[in-house]
Design a protein around this motif. Sequence first.
Motif, PDB file in Angstrom:
ATOM      1  N   TYR A  14       1.249  -0.035   3.659  1.00  0.00           N
ATOM      2  CA  TYR A  14      -0.167   0.353   3.780  1.00  0.00           C
ATOM      3  C   TYR A  14      -0.508   1.398   2.733  1.00  0.00           C
ATOM      4  CZ  TYR A  14      -0.384  -1.462   8.630  1.00  0.00           C
ATOM      5  OH  TYR A  14      -0.364  -2.228   9.759  1.00  0.00           O
ATOM      6  N   CYS A  15      -1.573   1.155   2.015  1.00  0.00           N
ATOM      7  CA  CYS A  15      -2.096   2.114   1.065  1.00  0.00           C
ATOM      8  C   CYS A  15      -3.326   2.778   1.680  1.00  0.00           C
ATOM      9  CB  CYS A  15      -2.480   1.403  -0.230  1.00  0.00           C
ATOM     10  SG  CYS A  15      -3.179   2.489  -1.449  1.00  0.00           S
ATOM     11  N   VAL A  16      -3.305   4.107   1.753  1.00  0.00           N
ATOM     12  CA  VAL A  16      -4.436   4.846   2.303  1.00  0.00           C
ATOM     13  C   VAL A  16      -5.197   5.482   1.146  1.00  0.00           C
ATOM     14  CG1 VAL A  16      -5.127   6.780   3.768  1.00  0.00           C
ATOM     15  CG2 VAL A  16      -3.249   5.280   4.469  1.00  0.00           C
ATOM     16  N   GLN A  65     -12.122  -0.386   2.002  1.00  0.00           N
ATOM     17  CA  GLN A  65     -11.206  -1.442   1.566  1.00  0.00           C
ATOM     18  C   GLN A  65      -9.785  -1.140   2.036  1.00  0.00           C
ATOM     19  OE1 GLN A  65     -11.550  -4.470   0.239  1.00  0.00           O
ATOM     20  NE2 GLN A  65      -9.336  -4.681   0.351  1.00  0.00           N
ATOM     21  N   SER A  66      -9.399   0.112   1.981  1.00  0.00           N
ATOM     22  CA  SER A  66      -8.078   0.525   2.431  1.00  0.00           C
ATOM     23  C   SER A  66      -7.896   0.224   3.918  1.00  0.00           C
ATOM     24  CB  SER A  66      -7.905   2.023   2.153  1.00  0.00           C
ATOM     25  OG  SER A  66      -6.710   2.506   2.668  1.00  0.00           O
ATOM     26  N   ALA A  67      -8.887   0.561   4.715  1.00  0.00           N
ATOM     27  CA  ALA A  67      -8.829   0.305   6.160  1.00  0.00           C
ATOM     28  C   ALA A  67      -8.828  -1.197   6.442  1.00  0.00           C
ATOM     29  CB  ALA A  67     -10.003   0.970   6.861  1.00  0.00           C
ATOM     30  N   TYR A 118       1.375   5.181   2.450  1.00  0.00           N
ATOM     31  CA  TYR A 118       1.350   6.091   1.312  1.00  0.00           C
ATOM     32  C   TYR A 118      -0.086   6.261   0.827  1.00  0.00           C
ATOM     33  CZ  TYR A 118       0.916   1.723  -1.253  1.00  0.00           C
ATOM     34  OH  TYR A 118       0.486   0.505  -1.695  1.00  0.00           O
ATOM     35  N   LEU A 119      -0.307   7.329   0.075  1.00  0.00           N
ATOM     36  CA  LEU A 119      -1.635   7.609  -0.459  1.00  0.00           C
ATOM     37  C   LEU A 119      -1.815   6.926  -1.813  1.00  0.00           C
ATOM     38  CD1 LEU A 119      -1.813  11.399   0.387  1.00  0.00           C
ATOM     39  CD2 LEU A 119      -3.125   9.558   1.475  1.00  0.00           C
ATOM     40  N   LYS A 120      -2.981   6.368  -2.018  1.00  0.00           N
ATOM     41  CA  LYS A 120      -3.285   5.661  -3.260  1.00  0.00           C
ATOM     42  C   LYS A 120      -3.141   6.577  -4.476  1.00  0.00           C
ATOM     43  CE  LYS A 120      -5.176   2.128  -5.534  1.00  0.00           C
ATOM     44  NZ  LYS A 120      -4.504   0.859  -5.680  1.00  0.00           N
ATOM     45  N   ASP A 141      -0.393  -3.844  -6.797  1.00  0.00           N
ATOM     46  CA  ASP A 141       0.430  -2.922  -7.591  1.00  0.00           C
ATOM     47  C   ASP A 141       1.922  -3.088  -7.295  1.00  0.00           C
ATOM     48  OD1 ASP A 141      -2.045  -2.000  -8.337  1.00  0.00           O
ATOM     49  OD2 ASP A 141      -1.859  -0.049  -7.361  1.00  0.00           O
ATOM     50  N   TRP A 142       2.251  -3.512  -6.092  1.00  0.00           N
ATOM     51  CA  TRP A 142       3.655  -3.676  -5.718  1.00  0.00           C
ATOM     52  C   TRP A 142       4.346  -4.768  -6.512  1.00  0.00           C
ATOM     53  CZ3 TRP A 142       6.621  -0.320  -3.474  1.00  0.00           C
ATOM     54  CH2 TRP A 142       6.037   0.684  -2.713  1.00  0.00           C
TER      55      TRP A 142
END
Length: 154
Positions: free
Chosen positions: A26-28, A36-38, A67-69, A103-104
């Motif tokens: 999860y990217c926050v 979009q993150s949620a 993790y944080l974007k 990005d992963w």
Amino acid sequence: MKWVSKDIETYLTAKEYVDTAVVPLYCVSFGNDMKQSASSAEFITLLTSYLERQFTGRLLLLPPFTYLKNERPEETFLEVKKWEENIVKNEFKHIFYITSESDWKLYEKDLSGSLIWIPSLPLEHLNDQQKISMIESQVKQLLSLFTQKWYEKE
């Protein structure tokens, strides 16, 4: 099996049969990307929950790696590698990372586990039945990917 005490109790008595760990990524993000993150987290949560139901007894759905974007990607990757080392030490033969963050893909070759990138589908305007239908369709596609990966390593 889920990361809840009842399922973990079952896992501990039958761990020789549970050879797969699933790690949602999860990217926050805050600000303009917050919605979009949620939405992505909601999608991955539903998807991995349905996947867990399909393979109860074969896989353990771990808590999401969050993790944080705005963190440095290299640092986030190193933290995921720490998780991976611990998962492998605990005798899981297969690790699947599931994310909506493209990005992963840059780090896929450096992971021991399999990265599954699925673009997030917007669920906010769908009723519950439409959400279920969409998620079930996605899970059906993942079923063959999982079984393929299992047979490659056996």
